[in-house]
Write an enzyme that holds these catalytic residues in place. Structure first.
Site, PDB file in Angstrom:
ATOM      1  CB  THR A  73      -0.921  -0.003   1.239  1.00 49.24           C
ATOM      2  OG1 THR A  73      -1.788  -1.126   1.150  1.00 49.24           O
ATOM      3  CG2 THR A  73      -1.733   1.273   1.352  1.00 49.24           C
ATOM      4  CG  ASN A 145      -6.316  -7.944  -5.441  1.00 47.45           C
ATOM      5  OD1 ASN A 145      -6.551  -7.341  -6.488  1.00 47.45           O
ATOM      6  ND2 ASN A 145      -6.901  -7.621  -4.325  1.00 47.45           N
ATOM      7  CD  GLN A 184      -2.157 -11.190  -4.427  1.00 51.45           C
ATOM      8  OE1 GLN A 184      -1.801 -12.364  -4.395  1.00 51.45           O
ATOM      9  NE2 GLN A 184      -2.755 -10.611  -3.403  1.00 51.45           N
ATOM     10  CB  THR A 242      14.304   4.525  13.120  1.00 44.97           C
ATOM     11  OG1 THR A 242      14.687   5.771  13.697  1.00 44.97           O
ATOM     12  CG2 THR A 242      15.313   3.454  13.483  1.00 44.97           C
ATOM     13  CB  CYS A 328      -6.305  -5.915   0.550  1.00 44.20           C
ATOM     14  SG  CYS A 328      -5.617  -7.470   0.083  1.00 44.20           S
TER      15      CYS A 328
END
Ligand code: PLP
Length: 381
Positions: A73, A145, A184, A242, A328
């Site tokens: 994403t 997907n 995918q 980080t 999703c």
């Protein structure tokens, strides 16, 4: 209840034990911030660099072209928003059956959708008609997907090369980049970037037996993009914060494993075994999408007259896990835009289930799932 049967591998895969082992030190002894100056932290930085190098080697890219992200994403958002913010008066073209993480960022810019046929396939000639002098970016998922449709990226990349050289002669200031979401595809298809001919590619660790919220965006040298997250300048100034070293190391391991040991034939046999058994028992079951250009793990099935949500829950109560469309899009009640795009009616969409297989599944599971689905479909008519 007997052993659970997990057939939702397109949503998430279990973590590979070797991947987990590779990650563990970064949750204990090697916890240091990779940007710190002391020797112990340099070890962590070295591990991060090795992970980046491993990914680059796997993709046939340079380490400086790999930007770690928290999943596909984020990679899709960085690709689309990152490029389009550089060319705010340009246009982006996206395939109509893309994942929401491509469609949503594209919709905030001048954009058009590339149609697909009733098998979920793009025709190069339809794409060609949509390209104009202001087209900056084209985003086409390698494998869909919900249907498993494999798009002809090589053919499209060749077509774009010709358009780019014509543009050079016209002094056009816009680039023409090709981005693919390969989330995918990674387990089963070659994702070597120059063989594919892509300029940007999104990858995801959680679907390749690696950790969730891991992944990367490949950005070819020379492609200019703007960062979405500003701060300390990590990831070549394109993604501050980080680094999640454990996730990066796990992702690199999983990616290398996925590309060296592709389990396409094993998984395809399981998927085909499931479909053959189901169609013998339920002749009205329809397999959606292309049979020829389909990734081996996905089976989208419409069984007229069933209520997909109800069957999915009954399958779950009986130990078989599958999906209604894509898992999703966390909360969507809307009928799948992918199935709508290939011409299914609302009624057909609400009678459609997605089963997706993985290398850890076996034939007995495929047969049990087909038999149970057949039984429940007969009860639910
Ligand atoms: N792109 C595709 C094709 C997907 O299938 C998914 C998730 O299923 C994503 C992107 C989003 O991945 P993530 O939720 O891990 O960021």
């Amino acid at each position: 209840m007997s052993k659970l049967i997990y057939l939702d591998n397109a949503a998430a895969t279990p973590i590979d034990p070797e991947v987990l082992q590779a990650m563990l030190p970064f949750f204990s002894d090697k916890f240091y911030n990779p940007s710190a100056a002391y020797l112990a932290a340099k070890d962590v930085k070295t591990a991060l660099n090795k992970a980046r190098q491993k990914i680059a080697n796997t993709l046939g890219a340079r380490p400086s072209e790999i930007i770690f992200t928290a999943g596909a994403t984020e990679a899709n958002n960085l690709a689309i928003q990152g490029v389009m913010r550089k060319f705010p008066d340009g246009e982006v073209l996206v395939c109509a059956i893309e994942h929401e993480s491509v469609l949503a960022p594209a919709s905030t810019f001048k954009s058009k959708k590339i149609p697909v046929d009733d098998k979920g396939m793009i025709k190069s000639s339809n794409l060609l008609e949509l390209i104009n002098d202001k087209t900056v970016l084209i985003s086409i998922g390698y494998v869909n997907n919900e249907l498993g449709a494999i798009q002809p990226l090589g053919e499209i990349a060749d077509m774009l090369k010709k358009i780019r050289s014509k543009r050079l002669k016209k002094d056009n200031k816009y680039p023409l980049y090709l981005h693919t979401d390969a989330a995918q595809a990674t387990n089963y298809l070659d994702i070597h970037v120059s063989r594919l001919g892509v300029n940007l590619m999104s990858l995801n660790g959680g679907k390749i037996f690696g950790p969730k919220q891991s992944g990367a965006l490949y950005v070819q040298s020379g492609v200019t993009i703007e960062p979405l997250i500003l701060g300390g300048g990590q990831e070549f100034n394109l993604r501050s914060g980080t680094e999640n070293v454990a996730a990066c190391v796990g992702f690199a391991e999983a990616l290398e494993m996925a590309q060296t040991e592709r389990h396409s034939q094993t998984v395809e046999k399981l998927r085909d075994c499931f479909e053959e058994n189901l169609q013998k028992l339920v002749p009205r079951a329809v397999i959606n999408g292309s049979r020829k250009n389909r990734a081996p793990h996905i089976s989208s099935i419409t069984i007229a007259g069933i209520d997909n949500e109800r069957i999915m829950m009954e399958l779950d109560e009986n130990g078989v896990m599958c999906a209604v469309g894509s898992a999703c899009s966390a909360s969507s009640q809307e009928p799948s835009h992918v199935l709508s795009a290939i011409g299914l009616s609302k009624q057909q969409i609400y009678s459609t289930l997605r089963f997706s297989f993985g290398r850890q599944n076996d034939q007995k599971e495929a047969i049990t799932a087909a038999q149970l689905l057949a039984k429940l479909s007969a009860d639910n008519r």
